[in-house]
Write an enzyme that holds these catalytic residues in place. Structure first.
Site, PDB file in Angstrom:
ATOM      1  N   LYS A  36       0.813  -1.221   0.000  1.00 26.44           N
ATOM      2  CA  LYS A  36       0.000   0.000   0.000  1.00 26.44           C
ATOM      3  C   LYS A  36       0.844   1.267   0.000  1.00 26.44           C
ATOM      4  O   LYS A  36       0.590   2.208   0.751  1.00 26.44           O
ATOM      5  CB  LYS A  36      -0.950   0.028   1.202  1.00 26.44           C
ATOM      6  CG  LYS A  36      -2.027  -1.037   1.183  1.00 26.44           C
ATOM      7  CD  LYS A  36      -3.011  -0.802   2.310  1.00 26.44           C
ATOM      8  CE  LYS A  36      -4.062  -1.884   2.363  1.00 26.44           C
ATOM      9  NZ  LYS A  36      -5.039  -1.684   3.454  1.00 26.44           N
TER      10      LYS A  36
ATOM     11  N   LYS B 262     -15.709   2.808  -3.843  1.00 26.77           N
ATOM     12  CA  LYS B 262     -15.145   3.885  -3.025  1.00 26.77           C
ATOM     13  C   LYS B 262     -13.620   3.852  -3.078  1.00 26.77           C
ATOM     14  O   LYS B 262     -13.006   2.804  -3.310  1.00 26.77           O
ATOM     15  CB  LYS B 262     -15.625   3.785  -1.583  1.00 26.77           C
ATOM     16  CG  LYS B 262     -15.205   2.507  -0.877  1.00 26.77           C
ATOM     17  CD  LYS B 262     -15.714   2.442   0.542  1.00 26.77           C
ATOM     18  CE  LYS B 262     -15.235   1.172   1.246  1.00 26.77           C
ATOM     19  NZ  LYS B 262     -13.772   1.107   1.388  1.00 26.77           N
TER      20      LYS B 262
ATOM     21  N   LYS C  95     -15.088  -2.660   4.069  1.00 27.61           N
ATOM     22  CA  LYS C  95     -13.884  -2.821   3.257  1.00 27.61           C
ATOM     23  C   LYS C  95     -12.818  -1.841   3.717  1.00 27.61           C
ATOM     24  O   LYS C  95     -13.118  -0.789   4.280  1.00 27.61           O
ATOM     25  CB  LYS C  95     -14.219  -2.587   1.770  1.00 27.61           C
ATOM     26  CG  LYS C  95     -15.211  -3.598   1.217  1.00 27.61           C
ATOM     27  CD  LYS C  95     -14.612  -4.983   1.138  1.00 27.61           C
ATOM     28  CE  LYS C  95     -15.617  -6.015   0.683  1.00 27.61           C
ATOM     29  NZ  LYS C  95     -16.566  -6.420   1.727  1.00 27.61           N
ATOM     30  N   ASP C  96     -11.590  -2.190   3.432  1.00 30.60           N
ATOM     31  CA  ASP C  96     -10.447  -1.424   3.879  1.00 30.60           C
ATOM     32  C   ASP C  96     -10.524   0.024   3.415  1.00 30.60           C
ATOM     33  O   ASP C  96     -11.018   0.325   2.329  1.00 30.60           O
ATOM     34  CB  ASP C  96      -9.170  -2.081   3.337  1.00 30.60           C
ATOM     35  CG  ASP C  96      -7.947  -1.696   4.131  1.00 30.60           C
ATOM     36  OD1 ASP C  96      -8.081  -1.438   5.335  1.00 30.60           O
ATOM     37  OD2 ASP C  96      -6.861  -1.642   3.553  1.00 30.60           O
ATOM     38  N   ARG C  97     -10.030   0.934   4.229  1.00 26.42           N
ATOM     39  CA  ARG C  97     -10.061   2.357   3.885  1.00 26.42           C
ATOM     40  C   ARG C  97      -9.022   2.696   2.824  1.00 26.42           C
ATOM     41  O   ARG C  97      -9.340   3.344   1.820  1.00 26.42           O
ATOM     42  CB  ARG C  97      -9.806   3.196   5.143  1.00 26.42           C
ATOM     43  CG  ARG C  97      -9.902   4.714   4.883  1.00 26.42           C
ATOM     44  CD  ARG C  97      -9.748   5.501   6.177  1.00 26.42           C
ATOM     45  NE  ARG C  97     -10.039   6.905   5.958  1.00 26.42           N
ATOM     46  CZ  ARG C  97      -9.150   7.803   5.565  1.00 26.42           C
ATOM     47  NH1 ARG C  97      -7.887   7.418   5.355  1.00 26.42           N
ATOM     48  NH2 ARG C  97      -9.479   9.060   5.381  1.00 26.42           N
TER      49      ARG C  97
END
Length: 756
Positions: A52, A339, A368-370
C-alpha cells in the site's frame, strides 16, 4: 481429505503468549504485540516489498454467496431490474442536491399515480402528427454509457451542470418529428426561474398548452393531476433562448408551465431518445430549479420526461420514506458501492449527507479497507435508484451503480469472500523465485491471523479499550479513547490533554475537529450522561464500533493461541482439536479487514466436535478451528484449552464472565470459531516495472468503466510484484502477503519503508 506435508514453523517462545495490555503504551503496535509470529511457507527467497505505498495498489472486490465477483459496470439508471428478473417502472431522476438536501418523497416517482395517457393511435401530438407507430411503442434501446469519471474529478458539493450545458452543439433540431416509431430527438432542459419569455412566445404557449391539455384529457388519465404538453416548434425554442435562456432547447410552452407549476401537479413531455440529451435536462433542472424534480418515466413503451414540485417531507422521517412507493416494486434497492480512500461507513455517511437518507437505512455484508479502491453490494430500504444516481456527480471517490430492486436486504456476513489485486512495490526478485513463493502459498496457504487492522492504527490498541469494557472499567475505556497519541498533531494532543486533566467534555467538544467522529460522539455522550455515567456515554459511539473493541480483544487471544498451536504442534490434526459438524454460512467473523460480527448475530449456531484418534486421518489442518473466547463456545480438549483460559485469567476474566460483564449486559460475548489455516483462491502473480511511484499498475472498477488503460513496460527503474487472489470472508490479505515478504505488516513498519 488429503494430508499435507509439515513445514518447519518459526519458533515461538511460550512465555510470549501472555497478554499484557499496558494502559500507558505510546509506541505503535507491531506484529509480535498481537500474537502474529509464525510462518508456514518455504522453498523461496523472501521478497520484501512495500504494501500500500499508494492506496490504489490495493483493489478489493466483494464476492457474493455464489462466489461471483461484485463489480461496478454501470452508473446509469435506465432500466432497473427486480431480483426476479422483472422490470418495474423505469425512470431517470435528478432532484437537486445543491442547496437543500433532497428527500425520498421529493424525488418520488409519480409514475404510478398516473394512469395511462397514451394508446396505440393517439399519443402526444404536434400539429396532428403521431409520434408512435401502430404498436404504440418507440425504440427503447439505450447505450450503457458510463458517467464522466466520478472518482477524483468532482469535488464534494461541486456542480457540473454548467460544464454539461456549455456545449450548445449538442442541441438538436426540434422542428420536426421523427417517424417510424422514433421519439422526438430534442435536448430538453429547464430555464432559470428569473428568465422571462416574450409576449409572442406566451401567446404561442397559451394556444399550444390548450391543445395539448385537451389531448391529454381525452386519454385515460382522468384521475391524474399531470399535464402532458406537446413539444413546440424550434422557433419557440429559439425564442426562449433569445430572451435569456442560454443553451436552453426546451420548448417555451413547457418552460412556462414549469414556472407556473403547482404542488401535486406535474408536467410531462415526450423525452428525447438520446440518453445524453436527457442528462442535460436533469443537470439543468438540478442547477436552475432546485424545487423541481425531473424524472424520465416509461409508459406503454414510450419515454416521457416528468417534472414535479418537490414536497417538504424529509426522507429521514420514517413516516414519509415509503410514501409513493409502487406496490409491485420490491422494497429494497441493491446497488454496488465503489469507493476510494474511505471506509464503508465513511462513504455511507457522505451518501447520507447528500441524499438525506439516514445511514441506518443502508445495509452491507461487510466493511472494506479504507486505504484501497473497493467495490461491494449495499442495500437501502425503499430508496429509489434515481435518487442515488442523481448525486453521483457530486461525490468524490465514491460511485454507485448496477441498481436492482429486491425483496431481501443485504445482511452482515452475506458474502463468500473478497477478490484482491495487490501491488508490492520496490521488490527485488526474479520471476522464478516469485513463482516458487506463489506455488508454496497455493499448496500450504497461511495462518489465518487477524491482521494489524484489527487492532487499530493508533498507538493505543483497540483491544485495550475492549478489555476495560469487558471488565466494567468504563472510565479507563473512555480515557484510552481520549488519551493523547504519539501520532497526534500538537493541537489535537492539547485537546486530548484537556480531557485527561480536567474531564471537561463541553470544552473538549468545542475544540475537537468534526473529522474525529468517535471522540466527538463520546464527548457528546459525556455532556448528556455526565461523568458519573460513562457507560451511557460510551453508548453514543455506534454499536458496531463498540463491538470492534471487544472483538479486538477476542482476536488478540485467538492470534496467540494460533501461534502456540502451529509452533508447538505443527500442521497436522491432533486429538482434541475442534472441527465443524455444521459449518456456518459465513465463517465466524464474517467481514474483511475492519468489521466483524459475533455468532450471536447469526441465525444458526455453528456446531463443533472434538477429534478422536480414529478420525485424525479424515481431516487436515485446514479443517481445524480455534475458538474466539466467549461463554457459548466449546474449547479444545487438549493443552490449547489451558492456553485460552490462562490468557483470560491473566486479565481477570473467564468464559463465564463474558456472559454478563459488569454493569453492561449489552457487551456479553457468546464467542465463535475461526479456521487456523486457509488457502487462497485462484492465486496468480506477475512482475511489473515502473519509473514513477505514481504510475498505476492495476485497474479498479472505475478504471475499467472509464476505459483507462495501463502502460505495460518490460523494464523500468523499479520492480513490483502483482498478486491476484480470492479469500474467504474475514481473512486478511496482509497475512498472506507476510508469507511472501517475511516482513512486518504493521503501519509503522510500512511507513518506515516508504520513507526509505
Amino acid at each position: 481429505m488429503d494430508d499435507t506435508q509439515e513445514p518447519q514453523a518459526k519458533k515461538l517462545k511460550l512465555e510470549d503468549t501472555t497478554l499484557k495490555p499496558e494502559c500507558d503504551r505510546r509506541l505503535p503496535l507491531i506484529e509480535s504485540d498481537v500474537g502474529i509470529k509464525c510462518y508456514v511457507t518455504s522453498g523461496f527467497t523472501p521478497i520484501p516489498g512495500i504494501v500500500k505505498q499508494r492506496f490504489s495498489d490495493f483493489i478489493v472486490n466483494e464476492m457474493d454467496m455464489a462466489g461471483k465477483i461484485v463489480q461496478l459496470t454501470s452508473t446509469e439508471v435506465e432500466s432497473v431490474p427486480a431480483a426476479n428478473g422483472t422490470l418495474p417502472s423505469t425512470k431517470e431522476s435528478a432532484c437537486s442536491a445543491t442547496n437543500n438536501v433532497p428527500t425520498d418523497s421529493n424525488c418520488s416517482a409519480v409514475t404510478d399515480s398516473f394512469t395511462a395517457v397514451t394508446n396505440s393511435s393517439t399519443v402526444v401530438t404536434v400539429r396532428s402528427t403521431a409520434i408512435t407507430d401502430s404498436s404504440g411503442t418507440v425504440d427503447g434501446n439505450s447505450a450503457t454509457k458510463s458517467l464522466s469519471p466520478v472518482a477524483g474529478t468532482h469535488e464534494v458539493g461541486s456542480d457540473n451542470s454548467s460544464a454539461e450545458l456549455a456545449d450548445s452543439s449538442s442541441i438538436t433540431d426540434n422542428s420536426s418529428l421523427v417517424n417510424s416509431g422514433k421519439s422526438i430527438t430534442e435536448s430538453c432542459s429547464t430555464v432559470t426561474g428569473s428568465s422571462k419569455a416574450s409576449t409572442e412566445d406566451s401567446e404561442k404557449v397559451a394556444n399550444t398548452s390548450t391543445a395539448s391539455t385537451s389531448s391529454a384529457s381525452n386519454s385515460n388519465s382522468s384521475n391524474s393531476q399531470s399535464t402532458i404538453l406537446e413539444n413546440s416548434s424550434q422557433s419557440e425554442s429559439c425564442s426562449a433562448m433569445d430572451t435569456g435562456h442560454v443553451n436552453c432547447p426546451i420548448p417555451t410552452n413547457i418552460l412556462n408551465e414549469l414556472k407556473e407549476i403547482k404542488k401535486k401537479k406535474s408536467v410531462k413531455m415526450v423525452a428525447p431518445q438520446e440518453k445524453d440529451a436527457r442528462k442535460k435536462i436533469h443537470y439543468y433542472i438540478q442547477a436552475q430549479f432546485p424545487n423541481i424534480c425531473s424524472n424520465c418515466i416509461t409508459d406503454n413503451g414510450v419515454k416521457y420526461l416528468e417534472f414535479s414540485l418537490q414536497s417538504d417531507n424529509s426522507s429521514s422521517d420514517p413516516r414519509n420514506r415509503g410514501e409513493g412507493w409502487p406496490k409491485d416494486r420490491p422494497t429494497h434497492l441493491h446497488f454496488i458501492l465503489y469507493k476510494e480512500f474511505k471506509d464503508t461507513m465513511e462513504a455511507i455517511d457522505i451518501i447520507s449527507k447528500y441524499s438525506g437518507i439516514k445511514p441506518q437505512h443502508f445495509n452491507y455484508a461487510g466493511t472494506k479497507d479504507r486505504r484501497a479502491k473497493t467495490s461491494q453490494r449495499i442495500s437501502a430500504h425503499k430508496v429509489k435508484a434515481e435518487k442515488l444516481q442523481a448525486i453521483n456527480s457530486k461525490l468524490r471517490g465514491i460511485a454507485m451503480g448496477n441498481f436492482q430492486y429486491s425483496n431481501e436486504r443485504v445482511t452482515l456476513g452475506q458474502l463468500s469472500g473478497n477478490r484482491f489485486k495487490i501491488v508490492l512495490r520496490s521488490v527485488e526478485t526474479t520471476s522464478e523465485n516469485l513463482e516458487k513463493a506463489t506455488e508454496s502459498l497455493r499448496q500450504l496457504g497461511f495462518i489465518n491471523y487477524f491482521g494489524m487492522q484489527r487492532f487499530g492504527t493508533a498507538s493505543i490498541p483497540t483491544y485495550q479499550v475492549g478489555l476495560h469494557i469487558l471488565k466494567g472499567e468504563f472510565d479507563k475505556a473512555v480515557d484510552l479513547i481520549m488519551v493523547p497519541r504519539s501520532t497526534d498533531k500538537p493541537h489535537i494532543s492539547e485537546v486530548r490533554q484537556i480531557w485527561m486533566e480536567k474531564k471537561d467534555a463541553k470544552v473538549v467538544l468545542k475544540k475537537l475537529p468534526k473529522s474525529m467522529n468517535i471522540e466527538r460522539r463520546l464527548m457528546e455522550g459525556v455532556v448528556t450522561c455526565g461523568v458519573t455515567n460513562l457507560s451511557g456515554a460510551l453508548e453514543r459511539i455506534p454499536r458496531t464500533t463498540r463491538l470492534l473493541y471487544l472483538h479486538s480483544y477476542q482476536s488478540l487471544v485467538w492470534n496467540k493461541v494460533a501461534s502456540l498451536r502451529v509452533e508447538k504442534y505443527g500442521l497436522k490434526p491432533m486429538v482434541g482439536d475442534l472441527v465443524y459438524i455444521q459449518e456456518p454460512r459465513a465463517d465466524d467473523m464474517t467481514v474483511d479487514e475492519d468489521e466483524t460480527t459475533s455468532s450471536s448475530d447469526k441465525k444458526t449456531k455453528p456446531t463443533v466436535k472434538h477429534l478422536t484418534e480414529d478420525e485424525l486421518e479424515k481431516y487436515t489442518i485446514y479443517d481445524i478451528v480455534l475458538p474466539l473466547p466467549g461463554y457459548d463456545v466449546v474449547l479444545p480438549a487438549n493443552e490449547l484449552k489451558d492456553a485460552v483460559t490462562g490468557l483470560l485469567a491473566e486479565d481477570s476474566l473467564s468464559l463465564e464472565s463474558l456472559k454478563c460483564t459488569k454493569k453492561a449486559k449489552q457487551y456479553r460475548l457468546p464467542g465463535s470459531y475461526r479456521h487456523v489455516m486457509v488457502k487462497p483462491i485462484d492465486l496468480t502473480s506477475s512482475l511489473s516495472y515502473y519509473d514513477d511511484v505514481t504510475e498505476e499498475l492495476v485497474q479498479s472498477d472505475m478504471d475499467l468503466l472509464n476505459k483507462q488503460e495501463l502502460k505495460h513496460k518490460n523494464s523500468g527503474k523499479h520492480m513490483a510484484a502483482i498478486l491476484e487472489f480470492g479469500l474467504p470472508s474475514s481473512c486478511y490479505a496482509t497475512m498472506l502477503l507476510r508469507e511472501i515478504t517475511r516482513a512486518d505488516t504493521s503501519a509503522a513498519h510500512q511507513t518506515s519503508l516508504n520513507k526509505q
